[in-house]
Design a protein around this motif. Structure first.
Motif, PDB file in Angstrom:
ATOM      1  N   VAL A  23      -7.591  42.340 -20.908  1.00 41.93           N
ATOM      2  CA  VAL A  23      -8.817  42.293 -20.103  1.00 41.93           C
ATOM      3  C   VAL A  23      -8.560  41.372 -18.914  1.00 41.93           C
ATOM      4  CG1 VAL A  23     -11.271  41.694 -20.052  1.00 41.93           C
ATOM      5  CG2 VAL A  23     -10.279  42.741 -22.107  1.00 41.93           C
ATOM      6  N   ALA A  24      -8.375  41.971 -17.729  1.00 41.86           N
ATOM      7  CA  ALA A  24      -8.100  41.169 -16.533  1.00 41.86           C
ATOM      8  C   ALA A  24      -9.373  40.518 -16.013  1.00 41.86           C
ATOM      9  CB  ALA A  24      -7.464  42.047 -15.451  1.00 41.86           C
ATOM     10  N   LEU A  25     -10.506  41.186 -16.182  1.00 41.78           N
ATOM     11  CA  LEU A  25     -11.809  40.653 -15.761  1.00 41.78           C
ATOM     12  C   LEU A  25     -12.854  41.196 -16.735  1.00 41.78           C
ATOM     13  CD1 LEU A  25     -13.250  39.032 -13.412  1.00 41.78           C
ATOM     14  CD2 LEU A  25     -13.699  41.250 -12.376  1.00 41.78           C
ATOM     15  N   GLY A  26     -13.583  40.288 -17.390  1.00 41.23           N
ATOM     16  CA  GLY A  26     -14.562  40.712 -18.405  1.00 41.23           C
ATOM     17  C   GLY A  26     -15.953  40.899 -17.818  1.00 41.23           C
ATOM     18  N   ILE A  27     -16.969  40.753 -18.653  1.00 38.42           N
ATOM     19  CA  ILE A  27     -18.367  40.912 -18.223  1.00 38.42           C
ATOM     20  C   ILE A  27     -18.725  39.888 -17.151  1.00 38.42           C
ATOM     21  CG2 ILE A  27     -20.722  40.477 -19.027  1.00 38.42           C
ATOM     22  CD1 ILE A  27     -20.187  41.905 -21.485  1.00 38.42           C
ATOM     23  N   GLY A  28     -19.570  40.293 -16.189  1.00 36.92           N
ATOM     24  CA  GLY A  28     -20.097  39.339 -15.225  1.00 36.92           C
ATOM     25  C   GLY A  28     -19.834  39.710 -13.782  1.00 36.92           C
ATOM     26  N   ASP A  29     -19.128  40.819 -13.549  1.00 43.34           N
ATOM     27  CA  ASP A  29     -18.942  41.296 -12.176  1.00 43.34           C
ATOM     28  C   ASP A  29     -19.476  42.728 -12.121  1.00 43.34           C
ATOM     29  OD1 ASP A  29     -17.836  41.683  -9.473  1.00 43.34           O
ATOM     30  OD2 ASP A  29     -16.665  39.898  -9.930  1.00 43.34           O
ATOM     31  N   ASP A  30     -19.232  43.443 -11.022  1.00 41.01           N
ATOM     32  CA  ASP A  30     -19.755  44.810 -10.935  1.00 41.01           C
ATOM     33  C   ASP A  30     -19.070  45.732 -11.940  1.00 41.01           C
ATOM     34  OD1 ASP A  30     -21.643  44.565  -8.656  1.00 41.01           O
ATOM     35  OD2 ASP A  30     -19.840  43.880  -7.657  1.00 41.01           O
ATOM     36  N   CYS A  31     -17.811  45.462 -12.232  1.00 39.67           N
ATOM     37  CA  CYS A  31     -17.051  46.231 -13.219  1.00 39.67           C
ATOM     38  C   CYS A  31     -16.191  45.260 -14.016  1.00 39.67           C
ATOM     39  CB  CYS A  31     -16.081  47.207 -12.531  1.00 39.67           C
ATOM     40  SG  CYS A  31     -16.861  48.525 -11.595  1.00 39.67           S
ATOM     41  N   ALA A  32     -15.748  45.701 -15.173  1.00 40.80           N
ATOM     42  CA  ALA A  32     -14.657  45.013 -15.846  1.00 40.80           C
ATOM     43  C   ALA A  32     -13.350  45.639 -15.367  1.00 40.80           C
ATOM     44  CB  ALA A  32     -14.785  45.164 -17.348  1.00 40.80           C
ATOM     45  N   LEU A  33     -12.258  44.870 -15.454  1.00 49.42           N
ATOM     46  CA  LEU A  33     -10.932  45.379 -15.071  1.00 49.42           C
ATOM     47  C   LEU A  33     -10.021  45.280 -16.284  1.00 49.42           C
ATOM     48  CD1 LEU A  33     -10.594  43.705 -11.546  1.00 49.42           C
ATOM     49  CD2 LEU A  33     -11.146  46.096 -12.041  1.00 49.42           C
ATOM     50  N   LEU A  34      -9.456  46.408 -16.669  1.00 51.87           N
ATOM     51  CA  LEU A  34      -8.737  46.525 -17.934  1.00 51.87           C
ATOM     52  C   LEU A  34      -7.332  47.083 -17.723  1.00 51.87           C
ATOM     53  CD1 LEU A  34     -11.701  48.215 -19.807  1.00 51.87           C
ATOM     54  CD2 LEU A  34     -11.140  45.784 -19.725  1.00 51.87           C
TER      55      LEU A  34
ATOM     56  N   MET B 135     -15.518  55.234 -14.722  1.00 51.76           N
ATOM     57  CA  MET B 135     -14.218  54.582 -14.770  1.00 51.76           C
ATOM     58  C   MET B 135     -13.409  54.964 -13.539  1.00 51.76           C
ATOM     59  SD  MET B 135     -13.808  55.464 -18.801  1.00 51.76           S
ATOM     60  CE  MET B 135     -15.052  56.763 -18.621  1.00 51.76           C
ATOM     61  N   GLY B 136     -12.641  54.010 -13.040  1.00 53.09           N
ATOM     62  CA  GLY B 136     -11.808  54.279 -11.875  1.00 53.09           C
ATOM     63  C   GLY B 136     -10.614  53.343 -11.877  1.00 53.09           C
ATOM     64  N   PHE B 137      -9.874  53.341 -10.776  1.00 49.16           N
ATOM     65  CA  PHE B 137      -8.641  52.559 -10.704  1.00 49.16           C
ATOM     66  C   PHE B 137      -8.637  51.635  -9.499  1.00 49.16           C
ATOM     67  CE2 PHE B 137      -7.239  57.082 -11.632  1.00 49.16           C
ATOM     68  CZ  PHE B 137      -7.472  56.979 -12.987  1.00 49.16           C
ATOM     69  N   THR B 138      -7.925  50.553  -9.639  1.00 54.50           N
ATOM     70  CA  THR B 138      -7.686  49.676  -8.498  1.00 54.50           C
ATOM     71  C   THR B 138      -6.364  48.944  -8.698  1.00 54.50           C
ATOM     72  OG1 THR B 138      -8.481  47.712  -7.318  1.00 54.50           O
ATOM     73  CG2 THR B 138      -9.156  47.908  -9.598  1.00 54.50           C
ATOM     74  N   PRO B 139      -5.598  48.763  -7.627  1.00 53.81           N
ATOM     75  CA  PRO B 139      -4.422  47.901  -7.753  1.00 53.81           C
ATOM     76  C   PRO B 139      -4.905  46.495  -8.113  1.00 53.81           C
ATOM     77  CG  PRO B 139      -4.423  49.077  -5.650  1.00 53.81           C
ATOM     78  CD  PRO B 139      -5.772  49.274  -6.258  1.00 53.81           C
ATOM     79  N   PRO B 140      -4.199  45.780  -8.996  1.00 54.17           N
ATOM     80  CA  PRO B 140      -4.710  44.490  -9.497  1.00 54.17           C
ATOM     81  C   PRO B 140      -5.100  43.511  -8.394  1.00 54.17           C
ATOM     82  CG  PRO B 140      -2.799  45.171 -10.759  1.00 54.17           C
ATOM     83  CD  PRO B 140      -2.940  46.164  -9.652  1.00 54.17           C
ATOM     84  N   ALA B 141      -4.282  43.371  -7.362  1.00 55.72           N
ATOM     85  CA  ALA B 141      -4.556  42.340  -6.365  1.00 55.72           C
ATOM     86  C   ALA B 141      -5.670  42.739  -5.403  1.00 55.72           C
ATOM     87  CB  ALA B 141      -3.285  42.023  -5.574  1.00 55.72           C
ATOM     88  N   ALA B 142      -6.025  44.023  -5.380  1.00 52.62           N
ATOM     89  CA  ALA B 142      -6.985  44.504  -4.372  1.00 52.62           C
ATOM     90  C   ALA B 142      -8.421  44.486  -4.847  1.00 52.62           C
ATOM     91  CB  ALA B 142      -6.606  45.926  -3.951  1.00 52.62           C
ATOM     92  N   ALA B 143      -8.660  44.249  -6.138  1.00 51.96           N
ATOM     93  CA  ALA B 143     -10.022  44.334  -6.683  1.00 51.96           C
ATOM     94  C   ALA B 143     -10.954  43.351  -5.987  1.00 51.96           C
ATOM     95  CB  ALA B 143      -9.988  44.058  -8.186  1.00 51.96           C
ATOM     96  N   LEU B 144     -12.165  43.809  -5.683  1.00 49.21           N
ATOM     97  CA  LEU B 144     -13.166  42.994  -4.983  1.00 49.21           C
ATOM     98  C   LEU B 144     -14.075  42.330  -6.002  1.00 49.21           C
ATOM     99  CD1 LEU B 144     -14.261  45.753  -2.430  1.00 49.21           C
ATOM    100  CD2 LEU B 144     -12.520  43.980  -2.068  1.00 49.21           C
ATOM    101  N   LYS B 145     -13.937  41.035  -6.172  1.00 46.71           N
ATOM    102  CA  LYS B 145     -14.773  40.326  -7.131  1.00 46.71           C
ATOM    103  C   LYS B 145     -15.950  39.667  -6.425  1.00 46.71           C
ATOM    104  CE  LYS B 145     -10.667  39.447  -9.888  1.00 46.71           C
ATOM    105  NZ  LYS B 145      -9.758  38.457 -10.487  1.00 46.71           N
ATOM    106  N   ARG B 146     -16.851  39.098  -7.225  1.00 45.00           N
ATOM    107  CA  ARG B 146     -17.977  38.355  -6.652  1.00 45.00           C
ATOM    108  C   ARG B 146     -17.545  36.953  -6.261  1.00 45.00           C
ATOM    109  NH1 ARG B 146     -22.821  40.078 -10.923  1.00 45.00           N
ATOM    110  NH2 ARG B 146     -22.754  42.303 -10.425  1.00 45.00           N
ATOM    111  N   ALA B 210     -17.478  40.924  -2.964  1.00 44.37           N
ATOM    112  CA  ALA B 210     -18.356  42.086  -2.751  1.00 44.37           C
ATOM    113  C   ALA B 210     -19.259  42.285  -3.949  1.00 44.37           C
ATOM    114  CB  ALA B 210     -17.534  43.355  -2.510  1.00 44.37           C
ATOM    115  N   ILE B 211     -20.399  42.925  -3.691  1.00 43.23           N
ATOM    116  CA  ILE B 211     -21.356  43.313  -4.733  1.00 43.23           C
ATOM    117  C   ILE B 211     -22.125  44.514  -4.190  1.00 43.23           C
ATOM    118  CG2 ILE B 211     -23.269  41.838  -3.894  1.00 43.23           C
ATOM    119  CD1 ILE B 211     -23.869  41.163  -6.863  1.00 43.23           C
ATOM    120  N   ASP B 212     -22.680  45.320  -5.087  1.00 46.31           N
ATOM    121  CA  ASP B 212     -23.551  46.395  -4.585  1.00 46.31           C
ATOM    122  C   ASP B 212     -25.007  45.972  -4.732  1.00 46.31           C
ATOM    123  OD1 ASP B 212     -23.595  46.788  -7.418  1.00 46.31           O
ATOM    124  OD2 ASP B 212     -24.263  48.839  -7.105  1.00 46.31           O
ATOM    125  N   LEU B 213     -25.852  46.511  -3.864  1.00 45.78           N
ATOM    126  CA  LEU B 213     -27.246  46.070  -3.780  1.00 45.78           C
ATOM    127  C   LEU B 213     -28.132  46.979  -4.613  1.00 45.78           C
ATOM    128  CD1 LEU B 213     -27.370  45.139   0.010  1.00 45.78           C
ATOM    129  CD2 LEU B 213     -26.973  43.653  -1.975  1.00 45.78           C
TER     130      LEU B 213
END
Lengths: 324, 324
Positions: A23-34, B135-146, B210-213
């Protein structure tokens, strides 16, 4: 609701223990990253439990949480997948904090037991319902599908059949038990089914098909027969029936529960006879037995035999208790 | 229900088009089997829409299906993830086949538009609710967190704000439009939000958070501030407001809708000023504009300014329409 969705999730469903390394990022953001392990497929399944359809208003929050996870893990088990992650969508009529505390404690107890992590959640206001999506892994060639069995294969099941059906009848006051011990055992089989996770993994590369028994053997086995384009003969005298079921019912009733009532969450699987010894070895490390109950045959029909002779059975259907 | 769960799923939700190459096994077994591209993380999110909480009984099945998918894709967009798969848990009071046909047609139209595949489903009997996991994909370093933004960063949003809030007010007969064109435009913004998928991908490696509204800028931006441990100053005169919103409201009301009403499903993001030109280039291939609306500052507060001077605002909260 008296407290907001965000604070509800934060208070009851953010727990940092059981933080899995994938689990790269758990609950608390827009998505989890797995992170799915390289070379493995991700198995996913989703099941909803709705009040008055799948569980009674009297069901405890502890049992509800446990069952909601278990029925999803049972689907992973039926694919031979190793469980890893869960998401939870919980709809509640009111933000009853004592209910939430009991539900979430049981939820995490069950998740910790199976070493799985909650990675996504949504709480909403509305009639009580629990939707869980469970995710796990399987090597591509090892996945247990419904298709793939051939005439001559043995048909087997884990555990005992029919207990959950009688457990539901007891909960609905349609059956009065002879002993309170039976009552507790049978109700627990309905309220807290045991997903056969280790058994599903033991079946990898041995079983030729598999399904979990959510709606009853007679109906669920048909899905294997349809997917594999084969028929089956079930030997009624071989059905594994618990002591409690046999003590509380006559034999004919017990057979009805075993074939036509749901919620057992045992695995039904097929295998080539030459794999039987390997399977016996593989099951030495699991908590459940398995029992051969019949054979795959040609054609497309499901027939029943007793002492080797074909018999006619009239089964009542089972679509969870709102239709009983 | 007049037709069984199995036949419901089979009739309306087995569709073989849009079969993605990363789906090793689709709907129809105990689990789906999926292949996450090597080196990518899987992003997942789950959202439930409940009748009378998130949508009105008058909502068409077509709009409901479209919105249920869109709100989940919006969460993927807010992580910069590329959408791939959906699971659907649908709870229905009755198996109304004309409703199901309309819902499923719109569902697949939306899924096909975004090239995403339905890989898991459960239909149950109960009060109307739709739970989707995307479910979708993202390169690990590119993910947009809060988390990750710093004082000095610009705060930006895609599209226009507040339209969906007024669209809801119109649907609830709390606002009567001057023109039917405005009415259609604003209601569509509430019923069929546009997930900013391409914009989220354009933000990869550029945005610092980033976050969605979904609940309104004022509330949602606070999640970024809390996760990043910063404050923010929003310039009210910079908020992007549509022609329709400005024509139907006075300026003060429009600001209230833009800040405190939800369901816009635009992206709010932050970026270092030196990335602005790159972002302008990246947005040339998207359908939405972006607008700078403020700056990240020190502290932990969210303040508002007008013509550069701090102003006090009293905002009414927004927790979907059952609380309005």
């Amino acid at each position: 609701m008296s407290i907001t969705e965000f604070s509800l999730i934060e208070k009851y469903f953010y727990r940092l223990k059981a933080q899995r390394k994938d689990v790269a990022l758990g609950i608390g953001d827009d998505c989890a990253l797995l992170k799915v392990p390289e070379g493995q497929l991700m198995a996913i399944t989703v099941d909803t439990l709705v009040e008055n359809t799948h569980f009674l208003p009297s069901t405890s929050p502890e049992d509800l949480a446990w069952k909601a996870i278990s029925v999803n893990l049972s689907d992973l088990a039926a694919m031979g997948a190793e469980p890893a992650w869960l998401s939870l969508a919980l709809t509640l009529p009111t933000a009853d904090e004592s209910w939430l505390e009991a539900f979430s404690n049981s939820f995490f107890e069950c998740a910790d037991y199976y070493d799985i992590q909650l990675v996504g959640g949504d709480t909403t206001s509305g009639p009580l319902a629990v939707t869980i999506q469970a995710m796990g892994f399987t090597p591509p060639a090892a996945a247990l599908k419904r298709s793939g069995t051939k005439p001559g294969d043995l048909i087997c099941v884990t555990g005992n059949l029919g207990d959950a059906g009688l457990g539901l009848a007891i909960s609905l006051n349609k059956h009065t038990c002879l002993t309170s011990k039976h009552e507790e055992t049978l109700k627990a089989r309905f309220n807290r089914p045991t997903p056969r996770v280790a058994e599903g993994i033991a079946l990898r590369n041995l079983a030729s098909s598999a399904i979990d028994l959510s709606d009853g053997l007679a109906g669920d086995l048909m899905h294997i027969l349809e997917a594999s384009e084969v028929g089956a003969a079930i030997e009624l005298d071989s059905l594994p029936l618990s002591e409690a079921l046999l003590a509380e019912c006559d034999h004919q009733q017990a057979i009805q529960y075993a074939l036509a009532s749901g919620d057992d969450y045992e695995l039904c699987f097929t295998l080539a006879e030459e794999n039987l010894e390997k399977l016996e070895n593989a099951f030495k490390s699991t908590s459940s037995k398995f029992t051969q109950i019949g054979r795959i045959v040609g054609g497309t029909e499901l027939i029943y035999t007793s002492k080797g002779k074909q018999v006619e059975l009239i089964l009542s259907g089972y679509e969870h208790f709102h239709e009983l």
